[in-house]
Scaffold this active site. Sequence first.
Site, PDB file in Angstrom:
ATOM      1  CG  ASN A 105       2.507   9.610 -18.612  1.00 34.92           C
ATOM      2  OD1 ASN A 105       1.836   9.869 -19.642  1.00 34.92           O
ATOM      3  ND2 ASN A 105       3.542  10.283 -18.314  1.00 34.92           N
ATOM      4  CG  HIS A 122      -1.472  15.641 -12.816  1.00 33.56           C
ATOM      5  ND1 HIS A 122      -0.751  16.873 -12.516  1.00 33.56           N
ATOM      6  CD2 HIS A 122      -1.204  15.431 -14.065  1.00 33.56           C
ATOM      7  CE1 HIS A 122       0.194  16.961 -13.601  1.00 33.56           C
ATOM      8  NE2 HIS A 122      -0.097  16.373 -14.786  1.00 33.56           N
TER       9      HIS A 122
END
Length: 518
Positions: A203, A90
């Site tokens: 997140n 990511h």
Amino acid sequence: MEANLENSAVTLNLGGTTAEDVIAVARQQAPVMIADAVLAELGRVRTHIEQMAASDTPVYGVSTGFGALATRHIPQADRAKLQRSLIRSHAAGMGEPVEREVVRALMFLRAKTLATGRTGVRPVVLQTMVEVLNAGITPVVREFGSLGCSGDLAPLAHCALVLMGEGEAVDREGVLRPVPQLLAEAGIEPLVLEEKEGLALINGTDGMLGMLLLALADLGELVDIADLSAAMSVEAQLGTDQVFRADLHEALRPHPGQATSAANMFDALAGSPIVASHREGDGRVQDAYSLRCSPQVTGATRDTMDHAATVARRELAAAIDNPVVLPDGRISSNGNFHGAPVAYVLDFLAIAVADLGSIAERRTDRMLDPARSRDLPAFLADDPGVDSGMMIAQYTQAGLVAENKRLAVPASADSIPSSAMQEDHVSLGWHAARKLRKSVENLRRILSIELVVAGRALDLRRPLQPSPVTGAVLGLLRSKVQGPGPDRFLSADLEAAYQLLADGQVHRVLREALAGGR
């Protein structure tokens, strides 16, 4: 933006944080502490997560893959590798590194959510992030990578990678150095992430929220300066102060921002010999909109900022993760990472900023046109024709205004599906935040040009004197920028004026002068 030299510690508690704390950590390098109650709650919740991880029942984010790969149950032996792989994959950003203050805001806001106890991480994860902040280590976060949904995934992953002892980072002086060396010098052990912790680190809406808070802090000064520069332009163009009387604003049109800006302008013009010189016998009935309607435009910007600040306060109180650990122990998927609430106000602010710069440019242009400037020399030149005066300063200002109009096109009206259509609607809030930062910087330059032009026009009205307030700011300006005279290297003057705004000197002198007159 005014420098705050206080370096008092900011403490993370269970209930969120404040905008002031975010600015202190991001810009003033305030140290961060963790309340004992936070560490106790993190330990309690983590015990529950570890029980779930040991179960044969798959739990999203704990014992499964992620996104479109969430259907795969991951054996315990592979879960540490899963966390490493998540963060490494990511951390896929590209482009130029974003600003240090943005990264520090992003990291502190993520730490704020970890501190709520709703993410299920071990206390050591939060402690390591805080230690990195306090050591002045700044991960290199690249410009592109976030779509503003499932959180600011790539930017946060670049930060998480540094906690693991990998990736890229700079030291307090901004020097790029090997991450293991930076951590070792600070006595920080690299993290080995366990179940749930990778997702918990990436997140969230922390990047876009951090940039919103930084923009609001800057705009809090710039709207005051816009009132000042508008007042100076009114004075320089022999406009009236009577349209800024209080009885024409809140009593008739109760927008609070408008009332504030009108009061600021009326107070800034109080006691002006220039204004008094044409109060009687002036044949002009009304000033142009760019002068007369300044409080309506700057005031609307203030009200837009108030709405954005309300959204920011709600987000500061939020615990954003997916899945999230609820107080009763349930772990549940959700969509709270979607950046729409923040993205909308970021775009809304960019529209207001563009319009605020636009009206400032119109006021500037009027001072340069002898057909509209009420007997000022063309372009405020020393010898019009031989000298060009402020002609090209207005070109520069117009170019900045044009760019801000382009930057006002909303990012949040767009969406690009990702993750094999699992993430099929995204906010693009990170993009909205990046363009707002540029818009705010452009506005600071636009207003600095208006101050230079209005200051020269006021000098050309001599022997009439400006008001005490506008005169105080003009005096500060003259400490760095010369007054009227033959053409000279103009870029240096404009940059000097810009710096007076950027380091907070103009705002400080303005506040002191207004306080002295009230």
